[in-house]
Design an enzyme around this catalytic site. Structure first.
Site, short mmCIF file in Angstrom:
data_model
loop_
_atom_site.label_atom_id
_atom_site.label_comp_id
_atom_site.label_asym_id
_atom_site.label_seq_id
_atom_site.Cartn_x
_atom_site.Cartn_y
_atom_site.Cartn_z
N HIS A 29 0.02 -4.20 6.69
CA HIS A 29 0.58 -3.58 7.90
C HIS A 29 -0.16 -4.07 9.14
O HIS A 29 0.44 -4.35 10.18
CB HIS A 29 0.47 -2.05 7.83
N HIS A 70 -2.66 -3.36 0.81
CA HIS A 70 -1.39 -2.89 1.38
C HIS A 70 -1.54 -2.59 2.88
O HIS A 70 -0.76 -3.09 3.70
CB HIS A 70 -0.96 -1.64 0.60
N GLU A 71 -2.55 -1.80 3.23
CA GLU A 71 -2.69 -1.39 4.65
C GLU A 71 -2.97 -2.58 5.55
O GLU A 71 -2.48 -2.65 6.67
CB GLU A 71 -3.79 -0.33 4.81
N1 ARG Z 1 0.17 4.39 2.89
C1 ARG Z 1 0.46 4.42 1.50
C2 ARG Z 1 0.22 5.84 0.98
O1 ARG Z 1 -0.70 6.48 1.45
C3 ARG Z 1 -0.42 3.50 0.74
C4 ARG Z 1 0.14 3.06 -0.56
C5 ARG Z 1 -0.88 2.21 -1.29
N2 ARG Z 1 -0.44 1.91 -2.62
C6 ARG Z 1 -1.29 1.59 -3.61
N3 ARG Z 1 -0.85 1.24 -4.78
N4 ARG Z 1 -2.60 1.59 -3.43
O2 ARG Z 1 0.94 6.31 0.12
ZN ZN Z 2 2.50 1.32 3.79
#
Ligand code: ARG
Ligand code: ZN
Ligand code: CA
Length: 396
Positions: free
Chosen positions: A209, A205-206
């Site tokens: 970004h 996910h990161e």
């Molecule tokens: N920046 C988001 C948070 O800290 C990251 C989400 C990641 N999601 C996941 N399923 N690993 O909430």
């Molecule tokens: Zn995010």
């Protein structure tokens, strides 16, 4: 970044360059494939300075595990992408997308200040990396992953459109990095991935970004889906994240429940890596996201160091070990001469049972005799100026 005038200018210029490249890819329909991208990665455990060598070995394995997950997710070779065929009919405007990309932990020509030598993995411990900031020019040119305790329930964060030349990093919480290891030890003390964020997808996910992707829940769309919402046309718009895999609304099924429609009136693409769902129920990027990431990569590729990765052929097949399994005596046979190389054998707890350096003159064959080893599974690291290779060694 935006508060520092010089960084702000650089950021805006980078985004302008990206927009030009995105236009080029969109107008030429260059989205389906790309030439192999190799990304040099450095992993940093800034609070790991006092750890013993066994835990450091474990944390290097954890870093590689995380990289393996990343490579699967970004290439669309993750096992759970097969789930898409069950729901794809609900998303007629969406196709899955991937890149032809390899993230590789760097192995050579490390920054002088790192103290690492050729053949070491670019994994650092307790270097006071960043001085608690989020950039470090010592490691400019790399894709930097920082693993540390982040407070406030945040799993990770990244710049939106990251710049390697600026020494920027992606930060992942120490309980959301990597996944269970195999064989044992399956976890490293102090860095145990916590359910339900224990499948390494926070980094997937990161890094999205970092490659300039917004959340799928950025906002509802205006007139143009390329310039509003998440700026990607094959992700249905929504303005609220989804979290829970097990909730009745995920995965959404309009046949089952009207509430599955997002507040923007469309079926939410909950299984997308850029939503907020738990690791076990996110499994895809879209084609539009892949194009956007490729455009970002193309606009920053020249910032990546080109000398930090050994060439692949050495890593893959530059030598063989035989017999394997063996009783503690085996032969390493090289295909090409290396000037000098070192051999380390360690057990599954990370304890070193053999270490030696060799000068290779004209001999492609080196016999290694271990001193009466217990039978079991071991790992052998062979390091030369061309890189490092780890293989499994079975002693009977
Ligand atoms: N920046 C988001 C948070 O800290 C990251 C989400 C990641 N999601 C996941 N399923 N690993 O909430
Ligand atoms: Zn995010
Ligand atoms: Ca969209």
């Amino acid at each position: 970044i935006m508060n520092d005038p010089a960084k702000r200018t650089a950021y805006i210029e980078q985004q302008e360059k990206f927009e030009v490249e995105l236009q080029r890819l969109e107008s030429n329909a260059l989205r389906s494939t790309n030439a192999l991208i190799r990304i040099p990665v450095a992993v940093h455990y800034p609070s790991g300075g006092a750890l013993n060598s066994t835990i450091k070995t474990c944390l290097r394995r954890l870093a590689q595990k995380q990289i393996d997950i990343l490579n699967a997710d970004y290439n669309g070779t993750n096992a759970d992408i097969s789930l898409w065929s069950d729901v794809s009919a609900n998303y007629p405007a969406t196709t899955t997308g991937s890149l032809n990309i390899q993230f590789v932990i760097a192995t050579q020509n490390h920054p002088a200040a790192s103290g690492l030598v050729d053949g070491d993995l670019a994994v650092t411990f307790g270097t006071n990396f960043l001085n608690n900031a989020d950039t470090d020019l010592t490691w400019s040119g790399y894709c930097n992953l920082v693993v540390r305790n982040i407070t406030g329930g945040i799993l990770g964060y990244s710049p939106l459109g990251g710049s390697p030349s600026g020494g920027m990093t992606v930060v992942i919480d120490d309980n959301a990095f990597g996944a269970a290891l195999s064989p044992s030890p399956t976890t490293c003390s102090g860095y145990v991935p916590g359910a339900p964020y224990n499948k390494g997808r926070t980094l997937t996910h990161e890094l999205g970004h970092f490659f300039n992707l917004r959340h799928t829940f950025q906002s509802c769309d205006g007139a143009n889906c390329l310039t509003t919402g998440d700026r990607v046309c094959d992700t249905p718009p929504t303005n609220q994240p989804r979290y829970d895999c097990n909730a009745a609304d995920s995965p959404p099924d309009p046949a089952v429940s009207g509430q599955a429609l997002s507040t923007c009136g469309e079926l939410q693409l909950t299984m997308n890596y850029m939503d907020y769902v738990q690791d076990a129920c996110m499994y895809m990027f879209t084609a539009g996201q892949a194009t956007r990431m490729l455009a970002w990569y193309n606009s920053i590729a020249s910032q990546l160091t080109t000398t930090a990765l050994a060439n692949e052929t050495f890593l893959e097949n530059q030598f063989s070990i035989y017999p394997n399994p063996n009783k503690g005596s085996f032969t390493i046979e090289f295909k090409e001469l290396a000037n000098s190389f070192s051999v380390e054998v360690y057990d599954i707890t990370g304890k070193t049972i053999y270490e030696n350096n060799y000068e290779q003159s004209s001999n492609l064959i080196q016999v290694v005799d271990l001193d009466n080893p217990t039978s079991g599974i071991y790992f052998i690291n062979i390091k030369s100026d061309k890189g490092i290779v780890t293989k499994k060694l079975i002693i009977q």
